[in-house]
Write a protein that holds these residues in place. Sequence first.
Motif, mmCIF file in Angstrom:
data_model
loop_
_atom_site.group_PDB
_atom_site.id
_atom_site.type_symbol
_atom_site.label_atom_id
_atom_site.label_comp_id
_atom_site.label_asym_id
_atom_site.label_seq_id
_atom_site.Cartn_x
_atom_site.Cartn_y
_atom_site.Cartn_z
ATOM 1 N N VAL A 266 38.005 26.263 -65.615
ATOM 2 C CA VAL A 266 38.034 26.671 -64.085
ATOM 3 C C VAL A 266 38.364 28.341 -63.751
ATOM 4 N N LEU A 267 39.374 28.557 -64.539
ATOM 5 C CA LEU A 267 39.959 30.060 -64.404
ATOM 6 C C LEU A 267 38.777 30.941 -65.126
ATOM 7 N N THR A 268 38.241 30.722 -66.181
ATOM 8 C CA THR A 268 37.128 31.346 -66.831
ATOM 9 C C THR A 268 36.090 31.585 -65.878
ATOM 10 N N ALA A 269 35.551 30.706 -65.229
ATOM 11 C CA ALA A 269 34.299 30.665 -64.259
ATOM 12 C C ALA A 269 34.775 31.461 -62.983
ATOM 13 N N TYR B 91 42.203 41.866 -56.864
ATOM 14 C CA TYR B 91 42.258 40.913 -57.790
ATOM 15 C C TYR B 91 43.255 39.837 -57.570
ATOM 16 N N PHE B 92 43.227 38.686 -58.127
ATOM 17 C CA PHE B 92 44.421 37.716 -57.881
ATOM 18 C C PHE B 92 45.173 37.226 -58.999
ATOM 19 N N THR B 93 46.115 36.422 -59.001
ATOM 20 C CA THR B 93 46.624 35.703 -59.998
ATOM 21 C C THR B 93 46.753 34.071 -59.499
ATOM 22 N N ILE B 94 46.627 33.349 -60.597
ATOM 23 C CA ILE B 94 46.725 31.655 -60.099
ATOM 24 C C ILE B 94 47.170 31.068 -60.962
ATOM 25 N N TRP B 95 47.669 29.740 -60.807
ATOM 26 C CA TRP B 95 48.164 28.943 -61.507
ATOM 27 C C TRP B 95 47.355 27.678 -61.005
ATOM 28 N N TYR B 96 46.794 26.872 -61.992
ATOM 29 C CA TYR B 96 45.935 25.552 -61.764
ATOM 30 C C TYR B 96 46.250 24.647 -62.472
ATOM 31 N N GLY B 97 46.498 23.525 -61.795
ATOM 32 C CA GLY B 97 46.749 22.250 -62.785
ATOM 33 C C GLY B 97 46.122 21.007 -62.240
ATOM 34 N N VAL B 98 45.914 20.308 -63.323
ATOM 35 C CA VAL B 98 45.128 18.705 -62.898
ATOM 36 C C VAL B 98 46.079 17.578 -63.423
ATOM 37 N N THR C 243 50.020 12.819 -67.234
ATOM 38 C CA THR C 243 49.700 14.236 -67.975
ATOM 39 C C THR C 243 49.341 15.185 -67.109
ATOM 40 N N LEU C 244 49.882 16.244 -67.324
ATOM 41 C CA LEU C 244 49.397 17.585 -66.229
ATOM 42 C C LEU C 244 48.711 18.592 -67.228
ATOM 43 N N ARG C 245 47.577 18.853 -67.023
ATOM 44 C CA ARG C 245 46.847 20.254 -67.837
ATOM 45 C C ARG C 245 46.840 21.221 -66.879
ATOM 46 N N PHE C 246 47.261 22.346 -67.413
ATOM 47 C CA PHE C 246 47.376 23.600 -66.563
ATOM 48 C C PHE C 246 46.875 24.832 -67.301
ATOM 49 N N SER C 247 46.636 25.695 -66.496
ATOM 50 C CA SER C 247 46.003 27.183 -67.005
ATOM 51 C C SER C 247 46.667 28.257 -65.904
ATOM 52 N N SER C 248 46.986 29.488 -66.430
ATOM 53 C CA SER C 248 47.424 30.450 -65.459
ATOM 54 C C SER C 248 46.695 31.822 -65.908
ATOM 55 N N ALA C 249 46.623 32.657 -64.823
ATOM 56 C CA ALA C 249 46.041 33.790 -64.949
ATOM 57 C C ALA C 249 46.919 35.023 -63.916
ATOM 58 N N GLY C 250 47.779 35.348 -65.032
ATOM 59 C CA GLY C 250 48.866 36.586 -64.407
ATOM 60 C C GLY C 250 49.976 35.804 -63.439
ATOM 61 N N HIS C 251 49.976 34.540 -63.321
ATOM 62 C CA HIS C 251 50.653 33.943 -62.239
ATOM 63 C C HIS C 251 52.094 33.497 -62.849
ATOM 64 N N PRO C 252 53.128 33.722 -62.048
ATOM 65 C CA PRO C 252 54.310 33.095 -62.454
ATOM 66 C C PRO C 252 54.151 31.507 -62.939
ATOM 67 N N PRO C 253 55.052 30.988 -64.028
ATOM 68 C CA PRO C 253 54.907 29.582 -64.434
ATOM 69 C C PRO C 253 55.342 28.539 -63.302
ATOM 70 N N ALA C 254 54.396 27.488 -63.398
ATOM 71 C CA ALA C 254 55.105 26.279 -62.546
ATOM 72 C C ALA C 254 56.339 25.941 -63.129
ATOM 73 N N ILE C 255 57.312 25.486 -62.537
ATOM 74 C CA ILE C 255 58.728 24.778 -62.760
ATOM 75 C C ILE C 255 58.559 23.378 -62.675
ATOM 76 N N LEU C 256 58.853 23.001 -63.804
ATOM 77 C CA LEU C 256 59.145 21.410 -64.132
ATOM 78 C C LEU C 256 60.610 21.047 -64.232
ATOM 79 N N ALA C 257 61.039 20.229 -63.303
ATOM 80 C CA ALA C 257 62.563 19.791 -63.284
ATOM 81 C C ALA C 257 62.734 18.313 -63.264
ATOM 82 N N THR C 258 63.022 17.835 -64.724
ATOM 83 C CA THR C 258 63.556 16.514 -65.016
ATOM 84 C C THR C 258 64.807 16.297 -65.090
#
Length: 192
Positions: A50-53, A67-74, A81-96
Amino acid sequence: YHWIDDDHFALYLLDVCGHGVGAALLSVAAINVLRNAALPGVDFRDPAAVLTALNEAFLMENQNDMYFTIWYGVWRPSARTLRFSSAGHPPAILATPADDASRRVNLLRTPGMILGGMSGVTYRSGEQHLPAPAALYLVSDGTFEIARPDGTMWAAEEFHRFFATPPADPASDLDRLFAHVKALHGPGPLDD
Protein backbone atom coordinates in the motif's frame (compact mmCIF):
# COMPACT_ATOMS: atom_id res chain seq x y z
CA TYR A 1 -9.97 3.09 9.62
CA HIS A 2 -12.26 0.65 7.87
CA TRP A 3 -12.82 -3.07 7.36
CA ILE A 4 -11.08 -4.43 4.25
CA ASP A 5 -12.92 -7.74 4.61
CA ASP A 6 -14.37 -9.82 7.46
CA ASP A 7 -10.94 -10.54 8.98
CA HIS A 8 -8.79 -7.52 8.06
CA PHE A 9 -9.23 -4.07 9.58
CA ALA A 10 -7.18 -1.18 8.19
CA LEU A 11 -6.13 1.68 10.44
CA TYR A 12 -3.93 4.57 9.45
CA LEU A 13 -2.88 8.08 10.24
CA LEU A 14 -1.31 10.45 7.80
CA ASP A 15 0.13 13.92 8.24
CA VAL A 16 0.60 16.25 5.28
CA CYS A 17 3.40 18.80 5.41
CA GLY A 18 2.19 22.32 5.99
CA HIS A 19 -1.22 23.74 6.75
CA GLY A 20 -4.07 25.25 4.80
CA VAL A 21 -6.27 24.28 1.89
CA GLY A 22 -3.57 22.57 -0.19
CA ALA A 23 -2.52 20.29 2.66
CA ALA A 24 -6.16 19.53 3.49
CA LEU A 25 -6.95 18.62 -0.12
CA LEU A 26 -3.95 16.30 -0.34
CA SER A 27 -4.94 14.53 2.88
CA VAL A 28 -8.53 14.08 1.67
CA ALA A 29 -7.32 12.69 -1.67
CA ALA A 30 -4.98 10.20 0.03
CA ILE A 31 -7.62 9.08 2.53
CA ASN A 32 -10.14 8.58 -0.29
CA VAL A 33 -7.64 6.38 -2.11
CA LEU A 34 -7.25 4.26 1.03
CA ARG A 35 -10.96 4.03 1.82
CA ASN A 36 -11.91 3.14 -1.72
CA ALA A 37 -8.98 0.77 -2.35
CA ALA A 38 -8.22 2.87 -5.40
CA LEU A 39 -4.73 1.60 -6.18
CA PRO A 40 -5.10 -0.95 -8.97
CA GLY A 41 -3.47 -4.30 -8.35
CA VAL A 42 -2.63 -3.56 -4.71
CA ASP A 43 -3.54 -5.92 -1.87
CA PHE A 44 -4.70 -3.53 0.85
CA ARG A 45 -3.98 -6.24 3.44
CA ASP A 46 -0.25 -5.75 2.68
CA PRO A 47 0.91 -2.49 4.31
CA ALA A 48 4.23 -2.33 2.44
CA ALA A 49 2.49 -2.73 -0.91
CA VAL A 50 0.00 0.00 0.00
CA LEU A 51 2.71 2.50 0.95
CA THR A 52 4.85 1.65 -2.07
CA ALA A 53 1.89 2.27 -4.40
CA LEU A 54 0.80 5.42 -2.53
CA ASN A 55 4.30 6.80 -2.94
CA GLU A 56 4.07 6.47 -6.72
CA ALA A 57 0.52 7.88 -6.81
CA PHE A 58 1.39 10.96 -4.72
CA LEU A 59 4.86 12.03 -5.82
CA MET A 60 5.49 15.51 -4.46
CA GLU A 61 6.57 16.77 -7.88
CA ASN A 62 2.91 16.28 -8.89
CA GLN A 63 1.49 17.63 -5.61
CA ASN A 64 2.85 21.21 -5.48
CA ASP A 65 5.94 19.92 -3.64
CA MET A 66 3.84 18.61 -0.75
CA TYR A 67 4.47 15.24 0.81
CA PHE A 68 3.06 13.33 3.73
CA THR A 69 3.99 10.83 6.38
CA ILE A 70 1.82 7.84 7.16
CA TRP A 71 1.51 4.88 9.48
CA TYR A 72 -0.68 2.13 7.99
CA GLY A 73 -1.63 -1.07 9.77
CA VAL A 74 -3.87 -4.07 9.17
CA TRP A 75 -5.33 -5.82 12.22
CA ARG A 76 -6.31 -9.45 11.78
CA PRO A 77 -8.46 -10.37 14.81
CA SER A 78 -8.61 -14.12 14.06
CA ALA A 79 -4.82 -14.36 14.45
CA ARG A 80 -4.41 -11.35 16.80
CA THR A 81 -1.73 -9.99 14.48
CA LEU A 82 -1.05 -6.49 13.28
CA ARG A 83 0.95 -5.92 10.11
CA PHE A 84 2.17 -2.36 9.64
CA SER A 85 4.38 -0.07 7.61
CA SER A 86 5.41 3.54 7.98
CA ALA A 87 6.69 6.30 5.76
CA GLY A 88 8.49 8.95 7.81
CA HIS A 89 5.76 8.84 10.45
CA PRO A 90 6.15 8.48 14.23
CA PRO A 91 5.71 4.89 15.40
CA ALA A 92 2.42 3.59 16.72
CA ILE A 93 2.54 2.87 20.44
CA LEU A 94 1.45 -0.54 21.72
CA ALA A 95 0.81 -0.64 25.48
CA THR A 96 0.31 -4.01 27.16
CA PRO A 97 0.19 -5.01 30.83
CA ALA A 98 3.56 -5.72 32.43
CA ASP A 99 4.16 -8.02 35.40
CA ASP A 100 4.07 -5.09 37.82
CA ALA A 101 1.54 -2.25 37.88
CA SER A 102 3.04 -0.60 34.79
CA ARG A 103 2.54 -1.19 31.09
CA ARG A 104 5.06 -2.45 28.57
CA VAL A 105 5.46 0.04 25.70
CA ASN A 106 6.45 -1.22 22.27
CA LEU A 107 7.05 1.19 19.38
CA LEU A 108 5.75 -0.19 16.09
CA ARG A 109 7.78 1.24 13.24
CA THR A 110 9.48 0.28 10.03
CA PRO A 111 12.17 2.23 8.22
CA GLY A 112 10.80 4.36 5.42
CA MET A 113 11.20 7.87 4.14
CA ILE A 114 8.39 10.38 3.66
CA LEU A 115 5.73 9.43 1.16
CA GLY A 116 6.02 11.15 -2.21
CA GLY A 117 9.66 12.17 -1.84
CA MET A 118 10.99 10.17 -4.80
CA SER A 119 9.89 7.52 -7.22
CA GLY A 120 11.00 3.92 -6.84
CA VAL A 121 10.95 3.68 -3.04
CA THR A 122 9.98 0.28 -1.66
CA TYR A 123 8.55 0.14 1.85
CA ARG A 124 8.72 -2.80 4.28
CA SER A 125 6.18 -4.28 6.66
CA GLY A 126 6.52 -5.34 10.26
CA GLU A 127 4.29 -7.69 12.21
CA GLN A 128 3.31 -7.79 15.86
CA HIS A 129 1.21 -10.27 17.81
CA LEU A 130 -1.20 -8.36 20.07
CA PRO A 131 -1.87 -9.99 23.41
CA ALA A 132 -5.13 -9.31 25.17
CA PRO A 133 -5.55 -6.75 26.58
CA ALA A 134 -3.62 -4.23 24.50
CA ALA A 135 -3.99 -0.56 23.65
CA LEU A 136 -2.72 0.83 20.35
CA TYR A 137 -2.14 4.54 19.81
CA LEU A 138 -1.58 6.09 16.39
CA VAL A 139 -0.02 9.53 16.79
CA SER A 140 1.29 12.39 14.72
CA ASP A 141 4.27 14.53 15.65
CA GLY A 142 1.92 17.26 16.88
CA THR A 143 0.92 14.93 19.72
CA PHE A 144 4.34 15.09 21.37
CA GLU A 145 6.14 18.11 19.90
CA ILE A 146 5.01 20.30 22.77
CA ALA A 147 6.87 23.49 23.59
CA ARG A 148 7.21 24.14 27.31
CA PRO A 149 7.08 27.71 28.65
CA ASP A 150 10.91 27.67 29.04
CA GLY A 151 11.28 26.94 25.30
CA THR A 152 12.32 23.29 25.65
CA MET A 153 10.40 20.56 23.86
CA TRP A 154 8.79 17.48 25.34
CA ALA A 155 11.09 14.70 24.15
CA ALA A 156 9.68 11.76 22.19
CA GLU A 157 11.20 9.39 24.78
CA GLU A 158 9.29 11.15 27.56
CA PHE A 159 6.12 10.91 25.49
CA HIS A 160 6.59 7.16 25.02
CA ARG A 161 7.24 6.67 28.74
CA PHE A 162 3.96 8.45 29.48
CA PHE A 163 2.12 5.36 28.19
CA ALA A 164 3.93 3.04 30.62
CA THR A 165 1.70 4.29 33.43
CA PRO A 166 -1.79 2.88 33.06
CA PRO A 167 -4.70 5.25 33.67
CA ALA A 168 -7.13 4.65 36.53
CA ASP A 169 -9.84 4.28 33.88
CA PRO A 170 -8.71 2.99 30.43
CA ALA A 171 -11.38 5.10 28.74
CA SER A 172 -9.65 8.21 30.08
CA ASP A 173 -6.19 7.58 28.60
CA LEU A 174 -6.52 10.25 25.91
CA ASP A 175 -8.09 12.72 28.33
CA ARG A 176 -5.15 12.11 30.67
CA LEU A 177 -2.72 12.70 27.78
CA PHE A 178 -4.46 15.93 26.77
CA ALA A 179 -4.42 17.24 30.35
CA HIS A 180 -0.71 16.39 30.64
CA VAL A 181 0.12 18.13 27.37
CA LYS A 182 -1.81 21.25 28.40
CA ALA A 183 0.03 21.28 31.73
CA LEU A 184 3.42 20.95 29.97
CA HIS A 185 2.60 23.66 27.46
CA GLY A 186 1.07 26.15 29.84
CA PRO A 187 -1.59 28.70 28.95
CA GLY A 188 -2.65 29.37 25.40
CA PRO A 189 -3.40 27.25 22.34
CA LEU A 190 -1.23 24.31 21.34
CA ASP A 191 0.92 24.84 18.24
CA ASP A 192 -0.26 21.79 16.27
